[in-house]
Design a protein around this motif. Structure first.
Motif, PDB file in Angstrom:
ATOM      1  N   GLU A  24      -2.512  -5.720  12.213  1.00  0.00           N
ATOM      2  CA  GLU A  24      -2.790  -4.377  10.669  1.00  0.00           C
ATOM      3  C   GLU A  24      -0.848  -3.127  11.233  1.00  0.00           C
ATOM      4  N   GLU A  69       1.913  -4.185  10.348  1.00  0.00           N
ATOM      5  CA  GLU A  69       2.044  -4.233   9.340  1.00  0.00           C
ATOM      6  C   GLU A  69       2.067  -2.918   8.482  1.00  0.00           C
ATOM      7  N   TYR A 118       3.620   2.808  -5.255  1.00  0.00           N
ATOM      8  CA  TYR A 118       2.434   2.966  -5.086  1.00  0.00           C
ATOM      9  C   TYR A 118       1.873   4.466  -6.206  1.00  0.00           C
ATOM     10  N   TRP A 144      -2.084   4.687   5.641  1.00  0.00           N
ATOM     11  CA  TRP A 144      -2.092   2.835   5.330  1.00  0.00           C
ATOM     12  C   TRP A 144      -2.823   2.792   4.251  1.00  0.00           C
ATOM     13  N   PRO A 145      -4.494   3.172   5.153  1.00  0.00           N
ATOM     14  CA  PRO A 145      -5.950   2.098   4.960  1.00  0.00           C
ATOM     15  C   PRO A 145      -5.174   2.177   2.928  1.00  0.00           C
ATOM     16  N   LYS A 146      -5.050   3.487   2.307  1.00  0.00           N
ATOM     17  CA  LYS A 146      -5.070   3.875   1.090  1.00  0.00           C
ATOM     18  C   LYS A 146      -3.317   2.411   0.916  1.00  0.00           C
ATOM     19  N   ARG A 205      -2.425   0.034   2.053  1.00  0.00           N
ATOM     20  CA  ARG A 205      -2.428  -1.535   2.548  1.00  0.00           C
ATOM     21  C   ARG A 205      -2.546  -2.743   1.531  1.00  0.00           C
ATOM     22  N   ASP A 206      -3.452  -2.300   0.756  1.00  0.00           N
ATOM     23  CA  ASP A 206      -3.811  -3.419   0.044  1.00  0.00           C
ATOM     24  C   ASP A 206      -2.328  -3.707  -1.471  1.00  0.00           C
ATOM     25  N   THR A 207      -1.828  -2.898  -1.334  1.00  0.00           N
ATOM     26  CA  THR A 207      -0.682  -2.569  -2.187  1.00  0.00           C
ATOM     27  C   THR A 207       0.313  -3.169  -1.476  1.00  0.00           C
ATOM     28  N   ARG A 264       0.819  -5.474   0.941  1.00  0.00           N
ATOM     29  CA  ARG A 264       0.300  -6.517   1.568  1.00  0.00           C
ATOM     30  C   ARG A 264       0.206  -7.322  -0.376  1.00  0.00           C
ATOM     31  N   ASP A 265      -0.082  -6.731  -1.824  1.00  0.00           N
ATOM     32  CA  ASP A 265      -0.105  -7.602  -2.450  1.00  0.00           C
ATOM     33  C   ASP A 265       1.474  -8.249  -3.136  1.00  0.00           C
ATOM     34  N   HIS A 266       2.221  -7.052  -2.129  1.00  0.00           N
ATOM     35  CA  HIS A 266       3.940  -7.225  -2.793  1.00  0.00           C
ATOM     36  C   HIS A 266       4.534  -8.095  -1.656  1.00  0.00           C
TER      37      HIS A 266
END
Length: 374
Positions: A219, A222, A249, A283-285, A287-289, A291-293
């Protein structure tokens, strides 16, 4: 015993003769029950048994019903409620309705009920008595035989019961012994399994801690990678204008197709953040974007080996023993035994197939750090 039986036989014979003599000396009207003979005295008026009405004795059995209970006509059919007594000597005495007297049907085995009819009834009381006595004797023997069988079966049942009871007691004793053995074996089993159980719990806890630490390290790695890529001026501060150029973003803002510094500032929460602030809140906001990229397909012309490059490291510690950890873009994989034992190193089989002349040295280097079984 024989003298007693002889005396009893003599007494019985004398008693029978006396009874016969007494019966012969009493004048009894026809059809009178022997139990009621005392009410029929020719020297006295007759008194109806129920109504106590007195009539002359000459009116007894005169074929005319004077008493309502029919007791004055025991030997005729004059009274509908009268009773005729069949003496039936040698067989069984009985009472029949007076209406059956002289009706041409033999009701008494001695034929006394048809004394004035045209029907001649034979006296077969002795024969019937003989048959009755034979039947009674047969039944007596049958009952005696049954009682003997019952006694025998009862005795056999008692023996069987004692055997069953003894067998039951033996089985109860064996069961108690087996239960004690079972408890002892269960105790030994638990004692034998306790070290393995404790080792398993210890390894599972260690493995859980390791996975959590690796997850946190991943974590942070990243987050550090993203922070560094956005911090273009490398001043260790992620500023709003630096985030605004990362249009992927923009969807975290109003998703209107434009990503302004104000929108980036709203995501950051302030004008700029340090890495720790970025790790805690931003980072919590993102993170998903991110990892998707990162998971998007790479350029087809890129080197597959560089995309799948992996590193093999060795972790060691007093609580872990030795373990081989394979770290790469796909995450972390671990080979761990269920209970205690040795840890073995993991190899990249693709590299071994692609570079067979190098695999031997690589494996040898790992095995110097990680002991293998047997």
């Amino acid at each position: 015993m024989r003298c007693f039986l002889a005396a009893f036989c003599v007494f019985s014979t004398i008693l029978l003769h006396l009874l016969s003599a007494t019966t012969a000396s009493v004048t009894r009207p026809r059809g009178v029950d022997l139990r009621n003979i005392g009410f029929y005295d020719p020297a006295k008026p007759f008194v109806c048994l129920d109504s106590k009405k007195k009539i002359d004795f000459s009116q007894v059995n005169d074929d005319y019903c004077d008493c309502e209970d029919g007791t004055d006509e025991p030997g005729t059919a004059a009274c509908a409620v009268g009773k005729f007594f069949c003496e039936d000597s040698g067989y069984v005495s009985k009472l029949i309705p007076s209406s059956r007297v002289n009706d041409a049907i033999c009701d008494c085995c001695d034929g006394s009920d048809e004394y004035a009819s045209s029907t001649k009834c034979p006296n077969d009381c002795m024969e019937r008595g003989r048959q009755m006595r034979e039947e009674r004797e047969r039944m007596r023997k049958l009952v005696q035989e049954g009682q003997g069988m019952r006694q025998k079966m009862a005795e056999e049942g008692q023996v069987l019961k004692r055997d069953k009871q003894a067998r039951l007691e033996q089985l109860e004793k064996e069961r108690a012994e087996l239960e004690l053995k079972d408890e002892e074996l269960q105790r030994r089993k638990e004692e034998a399994e306790r070290p393995e159980k404790e080792a398993k719990e210890k390894h599972e806890k260690t493995w859980k801690d390791v996975k959590e630490r690796l997850r946190q390290e991943k974590e942070q790695g990243e987050a550090k990678e993203l922070f560094t890529s956005i911090d273009t001026n490398q001043n260790l501060h992620l500023e709003a204008h630096e985030l605004a150029v990362r249009t992927e973003y923009e969807k975290l803002a109003n998703n209107d197709g434009e990503f302004s510094e104000e929108e980036a500032k709203e995501i950051l929460g302030e004008a700029y953040v340090t890495f720790q602030g970025f790790l805690d809140t931003v980072w919590p906001k993102l993170r998903d974007t991110f990892r998707d990229h990162a998971a998007a397909p790479a350029d087809s012309n890129a080197d597959p080996d560089s995309q799948e490059e992996k590193k093999v490291g060795v972790l060691s510690g007093s609580s872990l023993g030795s373990a081989a950890v394979e770290v790469g873009r796909a995450g972390v994989s671990w080979r761990m035994p269920i209970l205690g034992g040795h840890w073995t190193a993991l190899e990249d089989r693709r590299d071994r197939r692609a570079h067979p002349h190098e695999s031997g040295g690589h494996r040898g280097e790992l095995e110097r750090h990680v002991p293998t079984r047997g």
